[in-house]
Structures are given as structure tokens and as C-alpha cells.
Design an enzyme around this catalytic site. Structure first.
Site, mmCIF file in Angstrom:
data_model
loop_
_atom_site.group_PDB
_atom_site.id
_atom_site.type_symbol
_atom_site.label_atom_id
_atom_site.label_comp_id
_atom_site.label_asym_id
_atom_site.label_seq_id
_atom_site.Cartn_x
_atom_site.Cartn_y
_atom_site.Cartn_z
ATOM 1 N NE ARG A 138 -0.352 0.131 4.991
ATOM 2 C CZ ARG A 138 0.547 0.933 5.532
ATOM 3 N NH1 ARG A 138 0.897 2.040 4.892
ATOM 4 N NH2 ARG A 138 1.112 0.641 6.686
ATOM 5 C CB ILE A 166 -6.668 6.624 4.784
ATOM 6 C CG1 ILE A 166 -7.972 6.774 5.579
ATOM 7 C CG2 ILE A 166 -6.961 6.182 3.350
ATOM 8 C CD1 ILE A 166 -8.916 7.811 5.031
ATOM 9 N N GLY A 170 -7.036 0.179 2.937
ATOM 10 C CA GLY A 170 -8.115 1.072 3.316
ATOM 11 C C GLY A 170 -7.829 1.894 4.540
ATOM 12 C CG PHE A 171 -11.065 2.727 7.103
ATOM 13 C CD1 PHE A 171 -11.488 2.436 8.397
ATOM 14 C CD2 PHE A 171 -11.880 2.326 6.047
ATOM 15 C CE1 PHE A 171 -12.678 1.757 8.640
ATOM 16 C CE2 PHE A 171 -13.075 1.653 6.277
ATOM 17 C CZ PHE A 171 -13.467 1.368 7.573
ATOM 18 C CB CYS A 210 1.525 8.215 9.370
ATOM 19 S SG CYS A 210 0.110 7.126 9.704
#
Length: 275
Positions: free
Chosen positions: A73, A185, A197-198, A215
Site C-alpha cells: 500500500r 488511510i 483502506g482505513f 505514518c
């Protein structure tokens, strides 16, 4: 947009190992590409696990060597685990896919979910996800007895909160009245179909985030619905609300392919100079 179906894979004692859920995503993704299943959102809880997106830097991973699963991702490193509602919407979208619009729709559904529980959230420019905004800098309490003028994070781009005491820990951002992420996300798009996704923090132990740079963000932290409300809240309470808002947002979206600017015409060649 086709009807969105929900598949509840497992929660609590039936939480789903990350690798197992990742394979399930691949299976549903392939079926959605072939149009043998409708748009599908997998909903689940994971046992504790760190996952790293493609942009994760080495200095953002756990310092103690805790294993991390590298995934395909976007985004950087995060944590999944008990008390966190994870959703993987697998949707076929017009190509070329407008990835930003897809992320904004997920954010919108989660912002509505938080609002239904009385938590005001927002977007932060340049940072995906759903955020609880902190107080203005000048109104925040000083860290460690020092004024904000001496906050090392303002001067050092490589400041590492993991090595500077609990007052800088991401899980304590609420106490510091700083911006704090409620939902992360990170997605991938392949063959016009979305994956990943989340992750919405309902009532997790947010100290798991203190081992990493969540993040890749060093000047903000994390929070949960339970923390912001000052009371316990369960996945079971939040699950139907998330489904309601995802269904409303994703099924009613006016989908369009990404606007691709036509290539600029080459400038005409200059005429040769006379001999």
C-alpha cells in the site's frame, strides 16, 4: 456505483491475522476485477502488528527490532491491533483511477462516523486520514517545563520522540493538546480496483504507536474515540455506524476518472538560419 456489500471477517477472539486478511483481499480483488463479486468492504480487527507502506524510512521502524510486515500500500508505517476497526474497501473505479478522490471519500465517511459519536474531526492539509485538531500552538502547555520556543521538534527535523521521554510520545498528544490522528488511510490501486483502506482507533492501547514514528509524522500524535469521549466504547457499537456512512458515501458518489491533462504540443522547429 454498484451496491457495496460488507463482510465481517472477525473481531475480538476471532480477530484475523494480517497475512490471512491480506490474502483475502487479493482473492476478493481478483474476483472484483472479473466482476464475479460486487464492490466489497472487509471489516475486521487484527492481532497486534506493525505494517509498513512503500514510503517507510528505516528510522521510522521500531528501535527494538520488533518485526514489521512490509506491504504494497501507499503511506508509511502504522500499527494495527485490538480496539481498532480496520476496513478494506475493494472497489472497481473508473480508470484512470482518481486515488485522491477515493481517499477523500473514505475520510468523509469516517468524519461522519466520529461526528455521530460527538467527536469533531477534520482533514489536515498534506496529511491523509482523519484528525482531531489541537489547540493553537501559543495556547498549548509547555513540554517538560520548557517554553515552546525550546521544543526540539521545532528545530530538529530528525527529532525522535522515542528517545526523549513520554512527554513526546505519540500516545500523549491529547494531553499536549496537539493534532492527533483518529483514523489512518493507506490504499493501493491495481487494474482499476482498490485494496487496503482505513484503520479507525476505537479503544486501542495507543502506546503501541510509541515504538514507531506513526505514518512518519513526528510533530503530532494519535488518539481514539474512547479517549476523546472520555468513556469506553466498543467495536460492536461503532461497526454499524461505520457501515452506514461508508454505504452512503461510497454508493452515492459521483465517480469520474482522474482528469489527465493532454500532453503539451511540441514547439515547432525553428527555421534553419540562412547560409
Amino acid at each position: 456505483m454498484s451496491e457495496l456489500r460488507f463482510v465481517r471477517l472477525g473481531f475480538g477472539e476471532d480477530s484475523v491475522e494480517y497475512q490471512e486478511a491480506w490474502q483475502k483481499q487479493r482473492d476478493v480483488h481478483a474476483a472484483r476485477f472479473e466482476d464475479t463479486v460486487p464492490d466489497t468492504c472487509l471489516l475486521l480487527e487484527h492481532p497486534p502488528v506493525y505494517t509498513a507502506g512503500r514510503r517507510t524510512a528505516e528510522n521510522e521502524r521500531p528501535l527494538d527490532g520488533t518485526p514489521v510486515i512490509d506491504v504494497d500500500r501507499g503511506g508509511k508505517i502504522t500499527w494495527h491491533g485490538p480496539g481498532q476497526l480496520v476496513g478494506y474497501p475493494i472497489q472497481k473505479l473508473p480508470r484512470p483511477v482518481d486515488v485522491v478522490a477515493h481517499v477523500r471519500r473514505l475520510e468523509d465517511a469516517l468524519i461522519r462516523t466520529a461526528a455521530e459519536f460527538g467527536v469533531e474531526t477534520s482533514r489536515v492539509e498534506g496529511r491523509s486520514g482523519v484528525w482531531v485538531l489541537g489547540d493553537p500552538v501559543e495556547e498549548r502547555a509547555a513540554l517538560g517545563g520548557l517554553s515552546l520556543d525550546f521544543d526540539p521538534r521545532l528545530q530538529d527535523e530528525e527529532f525522535d520522540p522515542r528517545m526523549n521521554g513520554p512527554e513526546y510520545a505519540p500516545s500523549n498528544a491529547g494531553q499536549r493538546r496537539e493534532d492527533r490522528k483518529l483514523a489512518a488511510i493507506g490504499i493501493r490501486v491495481a487494474k482499476g480496483v482498490t485494496m487496503h483502506g482505513f484503520a479507525l482507533n476505537v479503544n486501542p492501547d495507543n502506546t503501541w504507536f510509541d515504538r514507531i514514528v506513526p505514518c512518519g509524522i513526528r510533530d503530532a500524535g494519535v488518539t481514539s474515540l474512547a479517549y476523546e469521549l472520555g468513556r469506553d466504547l466498543t467495536i460492536a457499537e461503532v461497526l454499524p455506524v461505520v457501515e452506514k456512512h461508508l454505504k452512503d458515501v461510497l454508493e452515492n458518489a459521483a465517480l469520474a476518472p482522474r482528469d489527465v491533462a493532454p500532453p503539451k504540443a511540441a514547439a515547432p522547429a525553428a527555421a534553419p538560419a540562412p547560409a
